[in-house]
Write an enzyme that holds these catalytic residues in place. Structure first.
Site, PDB file in Angstrom:
ATOM      1  N   ASP A  31     -12.594   5.752   2.125  1.00  0.00           N
ATOM      2  CA  ASP A  31     -11.168   5.816   2.481  1.00  0.00           C
ATOM      3  C   ASP A  31     -10.684   7.261   2.471  1.00  0.00           C
ATOM      4  O   ASP A  31     -10.552   7.879   1.420  1.00  0.00           O
ATOM      5  CB  ASP A  31     -10.359   4.964   1.480  1.00  0.00           C
ATOM      6  CG  ASP A  31      -8.847   5.032   1.746  1.00  0.00           C
ATOM      7  OD1 ASP A  31      -8.405   5.822   2.598  1.00  0.00           O
ATOM      8  OD2 ASP A  31      -8.113   4.276   1.077  1.00  0.00           O
ATOM      9  N   LYS A  66       3.163  11.336  -3.505  1.00  0.00           N
ATOM     10  CA  LYS A  66       2.145  10.630  -4.282  1.00  0.00           C
ATOM     11  C   LYS A  66       1.223  11.591  -5.029  1.00  0.00           C
ATOM     12  O   LYS A  66       0.731  11.287  -6.103  1.00  0.00           O
ATOM     13  CB  LYS A  66       1.329   9.756  -3.336  1.00  0.00           C
ATOM     14  CG  LYS A  66       0.290   8.886  -3.997  1.00  0.00           C
ATOM     15  CD  LYS A  66      -0.245   7.903  -2.982  1.00  0.00           C
ATOM     16  CE  LYS A  66      -1.431   7.136  -3.499  1.00  0.00           C
ATOM     17  NZ  LYS A  66      -1.900   6.162  -2.495  1.00  0.00           N
ATOM     18  N   GLU A  99      -7.146   0.773  -4.202  1.00  0.00           N
ATOM     19  CA  GLU A  99      -7.097   0.614  -2.745  1.00  0.00           C
ATOM     20  C   GLU A  99      -8.406   0.091  -2.153  1.00  0.00           C
ATOM     21  O   GLU A  99      -8.381  -0.845  -1.345  1.00  0.00           O
ATOM     22  CB  GLU A  99      -6.698   1.940  -2.088  1.00  0.00           C
ATOM     23  CG  GLU A  99      -5.216   2.236  -2.306  1.00  0.00           C
ATOM     24  CD  GLU A  99      -4.852   3.692  -2.099  1.00  0.00           C
ATOM     25  OE1 GLU A  99      -5.696   4.457  -1.579  1.00  0.00           O
ATOM     26  OE2 GLU A  99      -3.732   4.076  -2.467  1.00  0.00           O
ATOM     27  N   ASP A 122       0.881  -1.165   0.000  1.00  0.00           N
ATOM     28  CA  ASP A 122       0.000   0.000   0.000  1.00  0.00           C
ATOM     29  C   ASP A 122       0.922   1.218   0.000  1.00  0.00           C
ATOM     30  O   ASP A 122       1.505   1.566   1.027  1.00  0.00           O
ATOM     31  CB  ASP A 122      -0.882  -0.044   1.265  1.00  0.00           C
ATOM     32  CG  ASP A 122      -1.628   1.269   1.509  1.00  0.00           C
ATOM     33  OD1 ASP A 122      -1.625   2.135   0.617  1.00  0.00           O
ATOM     34  OD2 ASP A 122      -2.215   1.405   2.601  1.00  0.00           O
TER      35      ASP A 122
HETATM   36  P1  ADP Z   1      -2.539   7.422   3.300  1.00  0.00           P
HETATM   37  O1  ADP Z   1      -3.436   6.333   2.810  1.00  0.00           O
HETATM   38  O2  ADP Z   1      -2.738   8.691   2.568  1.00  0.00           O
HETATM   39  O3  ADP Z   1      -1.108   7.063   3.369  1.00  0.00           O
HETATM   40  P2  ADP Z   1      -3.372   6.951   6.030  1.00  0.00           P
HETATM   41  O4  ADP Z   1      -4.520   6.071   5.816  1.00  0.00           O
HETATM   42  O5  ADP Z   1      -2.178   6.414   6.678  1.00  0.00           O
HETATM   43  O6  ADP Z   1      -2.981   7.764   4.755  1.00  0.00           O
HETATM   44  O7  ADP Z   1      -3.902   8.185   6.869  1.00  0.00           O
HETATM   45  C1  ADP Z   1      -3.076   9.216   7.187  1.00  0.00           C
HETATM   46  C2  ADP Z   1      -3.901  10.391   7.648  1.00  0.00           C
HETATM   47  O8  ADP Z   1      -4.694   9.990   8.736  1.00  0.00           O
HETATM   48  C3  ADP Z   1      -3.028  11.524   8.114  1.00  0.00           C
HETATM   49  O9  ADP Z   1      -3.551  12.738   7.628  1.00  0.00           O
HETATM   50  C4  ADP Z   1      -3.160  11.434   9.603  1.00  0.00           C
HETATM   51  O10 ADP Z   1      -3.017  12.698  10.203  1.00  0.00           O
HETATM   52  C5  ADP Z   1      -4.568  10.951   9.749  1.00  0.00           C
HETATM   53  N1  ADP Z   1      -4.831  10.320  11.011  1.00  0.00           N
HETATM   54  C6  ADP Z   1      -4.179   9.284  11.581  1.00  0.00           C
HETATM   55  N2  ADP Z   1      -4.694   9.000  12.768  1.00  0.00           N
HETATM   56  C7  ADP Z   1      -5.704   9.893  12.971  1.00  0.00           C
HETATM   57  C8  ADP Z   1      -6.639  10.137  14.033  1.00  0.00           C
HETATM   58  N3  ADP Z   1      -6.614   9.400  15.137  1.00  0.00           N
HETATM   59  N4  ADP Z   1      -7.524  11.129  13.873  1.00  0.00           N
HETATM   60  C9  ADP Z   1      -7.538  11.871  12.759  1.00  0.00           C
HETATM   61  N5  ADP Z   1      -6.719  11.705  11.750  1.00  0.00           N
HETATM   62  C10 ADP Z   1      -5.796  10.725  11.849  1.00  0.00           C
HETATM   63 MG    MG Z   2      -4.292   4.795   2.163  1.00  0.00          MG
END
Ligand code: ADP
Ligand code: MG
Length: 740
Positions: free
Chosen positions: A193, A70, A171, A8
């Site tokens: 998502d 990305k 995804e 991912d």
């Molecule tokens: P990506 O798929 O873009 O890599 P993720 O699914 O890992 O992203 O999500 C990352 C985002 O989720 C970031 O913006 C992070 O700040 C946010 N995030 C992670 N934990 C929390 C939370 N507990 N509350 C709100 N936002 C969160």
């Molecule tokens: Mg993601």
């Protein structure tokens, strides 16, 4: 062939998983985390750092630290919104309109694909370390809304990382694949998502081992980072008003604001109010300035009102495309860190009158699905058929600039569709096929994927020639377009390469550069290790000399002292001058001197063995080095077979300590952290453990009192040391004797 992993490749975080014994396993990285920040940087020595290490250097080294790349994948510079250009590093447009990322440290530019390749490489290496075998292929996920060029770019990144990209999957498809693994009855699932930089919503039908994506929609420019930015702007505006300084113009301040904002946002998912403290955020003529404020959840939700409403449009569209009403949805699956925000859950709940399903770990589910897909491709997972769809309509430009759609969006792929076109003018001998992607009527409003010409059409009145144009989309969503003149059989076809921002030549160059860089990196690491080893050896020699002097007097060691001091000076000098050969020689000589010294000390003791205190003394003088002797025995290969004790790796966030055994044994690439570092760490660790029930090596030292040097009366010291008894378990083990 080596292993195939599922990756991912997220905007914010990336995750790697693999099928092991028929089950998907998420692989923790060497920092002990199951998700790796999608951040790549070059540190002050120009060394590559990826993940948590890179993220940590972001504030101090913003120009050489790249996150959120990305968003730039497969995009042309002019397509970027002003907002997405606001990053603390520098991006520029190259002569082809593509995006290049500047790296001042290395004085070169990178394509976004190259930066992503470094993340993919890191994850593949983590998997190799875990599996103990090479990883050669990957299934990589992309947001469902990614267009053709973004998918191509992702595939290119995989190739640059030296991976065969077996499949690019959406995804949400991956998420539902992981989620629906045990599903038997047919269900309609809405996957929502919200990641760091992208938003996807998909409607899937799952049942009987078949996963069909009925519809996808989303926004590639909306994610958790936008919520952070609202807080950044809120903070910066306040500051601007009070102090007349725009912190967003200062790279370091912006970075700190962004980090604080994200932290506040995450906290507000759990509690209703949070404090934001940023001491010394900047300095004005009046002195240092600080930010000290408080943000309430409702206030935060107010700041993000429009973002939340932007999320609703794609949900509506996906439902419409799937010809479903909200009540027909059986399950709602939340994916991505952003879905932890209460306002997001509330939004989903208000739309689909259902409690969202949170059984699936939102951070890992996509990678798990990708691993399952790799299992399907390898034939490991059977009875699952994955049907994916095109995210956007594909068509070509016809007379007057109107788009004729050949494949409407949300058509299940792989697919082939064709249609007959003709000439618009008399005696026209050439047609140009202009392939576009998008939903708009006029081709200029859609994304141009490329053009090509079919020539040699026999002259005829307009409307007579028949040109058959076929669109083929393979299982990866990659398009091939063919045009054929039905009269002559002449054919022209292209894999839509214009979609990729990189040419084949560029990709090959990058593949080579990445390999070269890895080699350079390895050499640099080896050099640093060698230097550390040499320095540690000089320290070691001085310590040894001191110990022996304390016990046998200056007379005994004076000859050794001269030699050791001269060789130490020689080592230091060759380090300064970077003279490797001299360094090697001096180091070898010093090892010889130490060996000789050790031998002579041992001879001294042989006579005293009868006294029954042999163990304790030998332990005192030569034994405890076993713990902190930082260099490798000569003649043994430096690398896998550590002779020093195994030290647990430090890991943040209270994660379980890393399995050291595995680390050592499975380390099949690169080199381990230098021993010098390990020893530092090891000392810290043991200091921490002193209070616990672990035996501390310090307590093994037979002489806890600090020794004075130079000793006034070495004999009395000697006597004292000899009289000390060592606990049985800490005594010198005969077998370890020849570690030199
Ligand atoms: P990506 O798929 O873009 O890599 P993720 O699914 O890992 O992203 O999500 C990352 C985002 O989720 C970031 O913006 C992070 O700040 C946010 N995030 C992670 N934990 C929390 C939370 N507990 N509350 C709100 N936002 C969160
Ligand atoms: Mg993601």
């Amino acid at each position: 062939m080596g292993k195939v992993v599922g990756i991912d490749l997220g905007t914010t975080n990336s995750v790697v998983a693999v099928m092991e014994g028929g089950k998907p396993v998420v692989i923790a990285n060497s920092e002990g985390m199951r998700t790796t920040p999608s951040v790549v940087g070059f540190n002050k020595d120009g060394e590559l750092v990826v993940g948590q290490m890179a993220r940590r250097q972001a504030v101090l080294n913003p120009q050489n630290t790249y996150y959120g790349v990305k968003r730039f994948m497969g995009r042309k510079y002019p397509e970027l919104t002003p907002e997405s250009k606001q990053v603390p590093y520098t991006i520029r447009r190259d002569e082809y309109g593509s995006i290049k990322i500047k790296c001042p440290r290395l004085k070169k530019d990178f394509a976004p694909e190259e930066i992503s390749a470094k993340i993919l490489r890191k994850l593949a290496e983590e998997a190799e370390r875990y599996l103990g075998e090479p990883v050669t292929g990957a299934v990589i996920t992309v947001p469902a809304y990614f267009n053709d060029s973004q998918r191509q770019a992702t595939r290119d990144a995989g190739r640059i990382a030296g991976l065969e990209v077996l499949r690019i999957i959406n995804e949400p498809t991956a998420a539902s694949l992981a989620y629906g693994l045990d599903q038997e009855r047919s269900q309609k699932i809405l996957v929502f998502d919200l990641g760091g930089g992208t938003f996807d919503v998909s409607v899937l039908e799952v049942g009987d081992g078949v996963f069909e994506v009925r519809a996808t929609s989303g926004d590639t420019q909306l994610g958790g980072g936008d919520f952070d930015k609202r807080i950044v702007d809120w903070l910066a505006e306040q500051f601007l008003e009070q102090e007349k300084v725009d912190l967003r113009k200062d790279r370091q301040a912006l970075q700190r604001l962004t980090e604080a904002a994200e932290k506040a946002k995450i906290e507000l998912s759990g509690v209703s109010v949070t404090d934001i403290n940023l001491p010394f955020i900047t300095a004005t003529e009046e002195g240092s300035k600080h930010i000290e404020t408080r943000l309430m959840r409702p206030q935060f939700e107010d700041l993000c009102g429009d973002l939340v409403s932007r999320l609703t449009r794609p949900i509506k569209r996906a439902l419409n495309d799937a010809r479903l009403t909200p009540v027909q949805i059986d399950e709602v699956v939340l994916v991505g860190g952003g879905t932890r925000m209460p306002m997001i859950k509330a939004l989903v709940r208000s739309f689909i009158d259902k409690e969202p399903n949170e059984n699936v770990n939102p951070d890992e589910v996509v990678a798990v699905g990708a691993a399952i897909q790799s299992g399907i491709l390898a034939g490991e997972v059977k009875e699952i058929l994955l049907l994916d769809v095109t995210p956007l309509s594909l068509g070509l430009e016809t007379i007057g600039g109107v788009t004729k759609k050949l494949i409407p969006r949300n058509t299940t792929i792989p697919v082939r569709r064709s249609d007959i076109f003709s000439t618009g003018e008399n005696n026209q001998t050439m047609v140009e096929v202009h392939v576009v992607q998008g939903e708009r009527e006029m081709s200029k409003d859609n994304k141009s994927l490329g053009r090509f010409k079919l020539t040699g059409i026999p002259p005829a009145p307009r409307g007579i020639p028949q040109v058959q144009v076929a669109f083929d989309i393979d299982a990866n969503g990659i398009l091939q377009v063919t045009a054929r003149d039905r009269t002559t059989g002449r054919e022209q076809s292209v894999v839509v390469q214009g979609a990729s921002t990189l040419s084949e030549g560029e990709i090959n160059r990058m593949i080579n550069e990445a390999a070269e860089f890895a080699e350079e990196d390895r050499q640099r690491r080896e050099r640093i290790e060698k230097r550390n080893k040499a320095k540690a050896l000089t320290d070691q020699a001085l310590r040894r000399l001191k110990d022996v002097t304390l016990d046998f007097g200056t007379q005994f060691t004076s000859g050794y002292r001269r030699q050791i001091e001269a060789l130490n000076a020689e080592i230091m000098d060759s380090l300064d001058k970077d003279d490797e050969r001299r360094l090697d020689r001096a180091q070898a000589d010093l090892e010889d001197v130490l060996y000789e010294l050790k031998r002579e000390v041992r001879l001294q003791y042989e006579d005293e063995e009868d006294e029954g205190i042999f163990d304790s003394i030998r332990r005192t003088l030569v034994g405890d080095d076993e713990d902190d002797y930082p260099y490798t025995p000569r003649g043994s290969s430096y690398g896998n077979d550590y002779d020093t004790p195994r030290y647990p790796e430090r890991s943040d966030y209270g994660q379980p300590r890393y399995d050291e055994r595995r680390y050592d044994e499975r380390q099949t690439y690169g080199s381990p952290p230098s021993r010098y570092e390990r020893n530092d760490r090891y000392d810290d660790e043991y200091d921490e453990w002193d209070s616990g029930d672990r035996p501390s090596p310090r307590s093994r030292r037979p002489s806890p009192e600090p020794r004075r040097y130079p000793p006034k009366d070495s004999d009395s010291y000697y006597t004292r040391d000899r009289s000390r008894r060592i606990p049985k378990e800490n005594q010198w083990d005969e077998e370890d004797d020849d570690w030199f």
